[in-house]
Design an enzyme around this catalytic site. Structure first.
Site, mmCIF file in Angstrom:
data_model
loop_
_atom_site.group_PDB
_atom_site.id
_atom_site.type_symbol
_atom_site.label_atom_id
_atom_site.label_comp_id
_atom_site.label_asym_id
_atom_site.label_seq_id
_atom_site.Cartn_x
_atom_site.Cartn_y
_atom_site.Cartn_z
ATOM 1 N N ASP A 195 0.807 -1.220 0.000
ATOM 2 C CA ASP A 195 0.000 0.000 0.000
ATOM 3 C C ASP A 195 0.841 1.272 0.000
ATOM 4 O O ASP A 195 0.333 2.360 0.261
ATOM 5 C CB ASP A 195 -0.925 0.009 1.221
ATOM 6 C CG ASP A 195 -0.162 -0.111 2.540
ATOM 7 O OD1 ASP A 195 1.084 -0.181 2.506
ATOM 8 O OD2 ASP A 195 -0.817 -0.137 3.603
ATOM 9 N N HIS B 7 9.227 -4.034 -3.219
ATOM 10 C CA HIS B 7 8.381 -4.148 -2.031
ATOM 11 C C HIS B 7 9.241 -4.600 -0.855
ATOM 12 O O HIS B 7 10.246 -5.299 -1.033
ATOM 13 C CB HIS B 7 7.279 -5.178 -2.313
ATOM 14 C CG HIS B 7 6.340 -5.413 -1.179
ATOM 15 N ND1 HIS B 7 5.430 -4.474 -0.745
ATOM 16 C CD2 HIS B 7 6.162 -6.503 -0.380
ATOM 17 C CE1 HIS B 7 4.731 -4.973 0.255
ATOM 18 N NE2 HIS B 7 5.166 -6.195 0.498
ATOM 19 N N CYS C 29 4.806 -0.148 2.925
ATOM 20 C CA CYS C 29 5.336 -1.469 3.278
ATOM 21 C C CYS C 29 6.629 -1.393 4.090
ATOM 22 O O CYS C 29 6.813 -2.152 5.049
ATOM 23 C CB CYS C 29 5.538 -2.311 2.023
ATOM 24 S SG CYS C 29 6.642 -1.569 0.783
#
Length: 287
Positions: free
Chosen positions: A152, A271, A155
């Site tokens: 989102d 990520h 992270c």
């Protein structure tokens, strides 16, 4: 006869609403990824295409199922087609032959794009499996396993928050990160430049970047981790599949926080995940 018609009308209107909601979701996703980040924008394009294709397939299946349920209603198909073509004012648009030709060409383009997308997604899935296997080995040697964080935009901060022994919000971590970077601007400014032009950031551009850390779900990286290590006075280890472990804040003696940096696990690009102790059953199985 009227009941199937009304049911079809409700379904078509629901499809229209679902498409509007999906477009709003897609717009929010686009707003979360900077236009200058070409790699993440490409991943975003793939994810958007996947979502749109899934919805289109779902709607087609629902329509086919409905037609199978009411095979004897000869006028129903015409009603459905008119509903599907209605604009927001419920006026049936008139299409010229040229418009129809353009639509057919557009359909062919979409079909080619879907084939390309499918190929790229398969390619990406291969990279993802390879990355997961390598990370599993690296973490397993440390009796750790990956703990997934939501993709989102927060992270990295969530992964830090997950491992702290005291309670702190993501908003607080973002605020403290930005504050530290602004108070030590000379330590950070030389590392910032425009991703497209290569021009070094001005002080105003850097301060604007710091404000975005607080205001937006902007993605954090190694410089933000450097600031966080000083704020928390704690070393931070970043584990990657194909690179040596990066240790930030080695000058601090506390037990390091451990983050996992993944390139392919998230459809939107790079990520961060957290870690947790390897479960006893997994340890036993590995032995």
């Amino acid at each position: 006869m009227e009941d199937p018609q009304r049911e079809r009308q409700r379904m078509v209107r629901r499809h229209h609403l679902e498409k509007k909601e999906l477009q709003a979701r897609i717009q929010a996703m686009k707003n979360s990824v900077p236009k200058s980040d070409k790699r993440r924008r490409k991943q975003l394009f793939l994810e958007v295409a996947r979502l749109e294709a899934e919805m289109e397939q779902k709607h087609c299946q629902e329509l086919e199922k409905f037609q199978e349920s009411f095979p004897d209603n000869s006028n129903l198909e015409g009603v459905a087609e008119n509903l599907a073509k209605m604009d927001l004012e419920n006026q049936p648009p008139r299409q010229s032959r040229e418009q129809k030709r353009r639509e057919r060409r557009a359909a062919l383009v979409r079909e080619r794009q879907e084939r390309v997308l499918e190929s790229e997604m398969e390619h990406l899935a291969g990279f993802r499996r390879d990355e997961e296997e390598k990370l599993s080995v690296i973490l397993g040697a440390k009796n750790l396993e990956m703990k997934n964080m939501p993709a989102d935009g927060h992270c990295m901060y969530r992964a830090i928050q997950d491992q702290l022994v005291f309670s702190v919000t993501v908003e607080s971590l973002r605020s403290r990160t930005a504050d530290y970077m602004q108070r030590h601007i000379d330590d950070f400014l030389p590392f910032f430049s425009d991703s497209e032009t290569g021009d070094a950031y001005s002080r105003d551009e850097f301060l604007s970047y710091c404000k975005d850390i607080v205001r937006n779900a902007s993605w954090g990286g190694q410089l933000e981790l450097r600031a966080l290590s000083h704020v928390l006075q704690t070393p931070i280890e970043v584990i990657q599949a194909d690179s040596p472990v990066v240790v930030i804040g080695e000058e601090y003696a506390k037990k390091p926080l451990v983050l996992v940096y993944v390139r392919y696990a998230c459809n939107l690009g790079e990520h961060y995940n957290s870690v947790k102790p390897l479960e006893a059953s997994a340890v036993g199985g590995a032995a």
